[in-house]
Enzyme design. Structure first.
Site, PDB file in Angstrom:
ATOM      1  N   HIS A 126       0.867  -1.176   0.000  1.00 14.57           N
ATOM      2  CA  HIS A 126       0.000   0.000   0.000  1.00 14.57           C
ATOM      3  C   HIS A 126       0.909   1.234   0.000  1.00 14.57           C
ATOM      4  CE1 HIS A 126      -2.845   2.906   1.857  1.00 14.57           C
ATOM      5  NE2 HIS A 126      -3.809   2.093   1.489  1.00 14.57           N
ATOM      6  N   ASP A 204       2.826  -4.526   8.134  1.00 15.86           N
ATOM      7  CA  ASP A 204       1.625  -3.702   7.982  1.00 15.86           C
ATOM      8  C   ASP A 204       0.423  -4.640   8.149  1.00 15.86           C
ATOM      9  OD1 ASP A 204      -0.670  -2.593   6.901  1.00 15.86           O
ATOM     10  OD2 ASP A 204       0.314  -1.767   5.125  1.00 15.86           O
ATOM     11  N   GLN A 207      -4.829  -5.024   7.063  1.00 15.47           N
ATOM     12  CA  GLN A 207      -5.879  -5.928   6.569  1.00 15.47           C
ATOM     13  C   GLN A 207      -5.934  -7.248   7.334  1.00 15.47           C
ATOM     14  OE1 GLN A 207      -8.178  -5.007   4.567  1.00 15.47           O
ATOM     15  NE2 GLN A 207      -7.273  -3.115   3.808  1.00 15.47           N
ATOM     16  N   LYS A 230     -10.700  -0.300  10.601  1.00 14.18           N
ATOM     17  CA  LYS A 230     -10.892  -1.479   9.742  1.00 14.18           C
ATOM     18  C   LYS A 230     -11.289  -2.710  10.550  1.00 14.18           C
ATOM     19  CE  LYS A 230      -7.414  -0.022   6.367  1.00 14.18           C
ATOM     20  NZ  LYS A 230      -8.147   0.451   5.199  1.00 14.18           N
ATOM     21  N   CYS A 368      -4.657   2.458  -3.663  1.00 19.25           N
ATOM     22  CA  CYS A 368      -3.393   2.913  -3.041  1.00 19.25           C
ATOM     23  C   CYS A 368      -2.260   1.915  -3.280  1.00 19.25           C
ATOM     24  CB  CYS A 368      -3.552   3.187  -1.549  1.00 19.25           C
ATOM     25  SG  CYS A 368      -4.633   4.555  -1.198  1.00 19.25           S
TER      26      CYS A 368
HETATM   27  C1  LIG Z   1      -2.650  -2.797   3.480  1.00 16.42           C
HETATM   28  C2  LIG Z   1      -2.939  -1.423   3.984  1.00 16.42           C
HETATM   29  N1  LIG Z   1      -1.981  -0.739   4.603  1.00 16.42           N
HETATM   30  C3  LIG Z   1      -2.174   0.484   5.093  1.00 16.42           C
HETATM   31  C4  LIG Z   1      -3.398   1.098   4.968  1.00 16.42           C
HETATM   32  C5  LIG Z   1      -3.570   2.467   5.530  1.00 16.42           C
HETATM   33  O1  LIG Z   1      -4.485   2.451   6.584  1.00 16.42           O
HETATM   34  P1  LIG Z   1      -5.008   3.811   7.209  1.00 16.42           P
HETATM   35  O2  LIG Z   1      -5.534   4.614   6.062  1.00 16.42           O
HETATM   36  O3  LIG Z   1      -6.073   3.379   8.160  1.00 16.42           O
HETATM   37  O4  LIG Z   1      -3.858   4.457   7.880  1.00 16.42           O
HETATM   38  C6  LIG Z   1      -4.433   0.432   4.326  1.00 16.42           C
HETATM   39  C7  LIG Z   1      -5.734   1.089   4.117  1.00 16.42           C
HETATM   40  O5  LIG Z   1      -6.497   0.737   3.259  1.00 16.42           O
HETATM   41  C8  LIG Z   1      -4.201  -0.873   3.839  1.00 16.42           C
HETATM   42  O6  LIG Z   1      -5.154  -1.552   3.206  1.00 16.42           O
END
Ligand SMILES: Cc1ncc(COP(=O)(O)O)c(C=O)c1O
Length: 411
Positions: A126, A204, A207, A230, A368
């Site tokens: 992401h 990270d 998900q 999430k 993203c």
């Molecule tokens: C795999 C992954 N990493 C990071 C993020 C970023 O999360 P946040 O926008 O809640 O900081 C997301 C958000 O969709 C994500 O799917």
């Protein structure tokens, strides 16, 4: 986790927002990878806090401040249990995954990386696990390298790993579950490989945290970040977990109130982790709502949620694969709870717009993960992402809607 059968239909009634029509059709909410809906228990915890306990935390001596502080800190203890951290001092509250990764880049990264060092990522990251490292690389002269993805299946090509794990690599930062492919990366295996070479690791968990049991000690990473919104919690709150010894050695992120022991006009002494990383008035209701969300999810059992999400995703994948003119992304087997796809000659945004008219909330775009989309030669995909309150009947309706969209564009 226990093995008692879960009454999924009953759980669904805990979510007021799911009980509505959109464009006169019953809402089918398949945008859970972007954000989840909130159960009544979380909404009630937030309302209770604002109706009874609202106050600033930590420095207060009065009753309301003590209650707010107790609620806030109980959220930290709960978060530690949620991911099996050794202790709650390893839990830093952030705004979400993005802020957690930025914090590591700004503090650990700035203190530990120098010109010529390599930050190893994967091609399925992401943007929030790419851009902070690019910014750090620009400041320090470090370089970025990527574990490649094999193709549309979104699986990492680990045959390249030996060549990529050079002595210059100082950090391996990787996504646990890809939000655009549904791939589940072998993070424990990768962390073990990295640890042998003295490489620091970040996972990270945006998900994964709310969809499967998480044990940061078993994964063997050094940092783990996730977002409350999430996992049925409120927006604006997230968690960064870090190994105590790393956090203690890291300089603060932002300066201000809450993070200090003593301040003079020329010099300041900082608190220990986690407070040294939480400058200013924090999001107080966030950890309280997040606490309720974590209790809620663990009462269901994340093993049960994982099984349910995967079953829906495989069911949806097989239904889509049986249609003509559908390009599917992500692995056929072992996928997490989402499907990413394209219909021949139809833009993903058109798929999402028409699905919305049918009451089905999807997401279309690069999710993203723009570099990955470029690599796969596409601009965007349409994505249906599931959670435990979704049903097989909703997937059936979604497939009908996809077929209607195909007919519409064929005519
Ligand atoms: C795999 C992954 N990493 C990071 C993020 C970023 O999360 P946040 O926008 O809640 O900081 C997301 C958000 O969709 C994500 O799917």
């Amino acid at each position: 986790m226990d093995n008692k059968p879960v009454d999924w239909a009953k759980l669904r009634t805990d979510f007021p927002s799911l009980d509505q029509k959109v464009h006169s059709k019953p809402l089918i909410y398949f945008d859970n990878a972007a954000t989840s809906q909130k159960p009544r228990a979380v909404i009630d915890a937030l309302v209770h806090y604002y109706e009874h306990d609202n106050s600033n935390v930590h420095r207060g001596i009065h009753e309301l401040s003590n209650r707010a502080t107790a609620g806030f800190e109980a959220g930290r203890v709960r978060a530690a249990k949620f991911i099996n951290a050794k202790n709650s001092d390893e839990i830093i509250f952030t705004r979400g995954t993005t802020e957690g990764i930025n914090l590591v880049a700004a503090t650990w990264g700035a203190a530990n990386l120098k010109s010529g060092d390599v930050i190893l990522l994967t091609e399925v990251e992401h943007h929030s696990n790419i851009v902070p490292w690019q910014m750090l690389a620009k400041k320090t002269g470090a370089k970025l390298a990527y574990i490649p993805v094999t193709g549309d299946d979104g699986v990492l090509d680990l045959s390249q790993l030996d060549a990529l794990l050079t002595r210059q690599v100082k950090l391996l930062s990787m996504v646990h579950i890809s939000n655009s492919m549904g791939t589940v990366n072998p993070v424990a295996e990768l962390c073990a490989r990295a640890r042998k070479l003295g490489i620091t690791t970040l996972v990270d968990g945006a998900q994964s945290a709310g969809h499967m049991p998480i044990d940061v000690q078993a994964i063997g990473c050094d940092f783990f970040a996730f977002s409350g919104h999430k996992i049925c919690g409120p927006t604006g709150i997230g968690v960064l977990w870090g190994r105590q010894e790393l956090l203690d050695a890291m300089p603060p992120y932002q300066g201000g109130g809450e993070m200090i022991l003593t301040v003079g006009y020329q010099k300041t002494e900082y608190k220990k982790a986690p407070h040294r990383f939480e400058a200013g008035t924090p999001d107080i209701s966030g950890p309280i709502g997040l606490h309720a969300a974590m209790d809620y999810l663990d009462a269901i059992g994340r093993e049960n949620i994982w099984k349910h999400d995967q079953e829906l995703a495989h069911y949806a994948y097989d239904q889509l694969a049986a249609l003509e003119g559908v390009r599917l992304f992500g692995p056929k087997q072992g996928r997490a709870g989402l499907v990413s796809f394209l219909l021949d000659d139809v833009h993903a945004h058109d798929v999402v717009t028409l699905a919305d008219q049918g009451g089905v909330a999807l997401r279309g775009g690069h999710h993203c993960t723009q570099p990955l989309m470029h690599k796969l030669g596409v601009e965007s995909t349409a994505r249906a992402s599931f959670y435990f309150y979704n049903t097989q009947a909703e997937v059936d309706r979604f497939i009908e809607v996809v077929e209607e969209i195909q007919k519409f564009f064929a005519s």
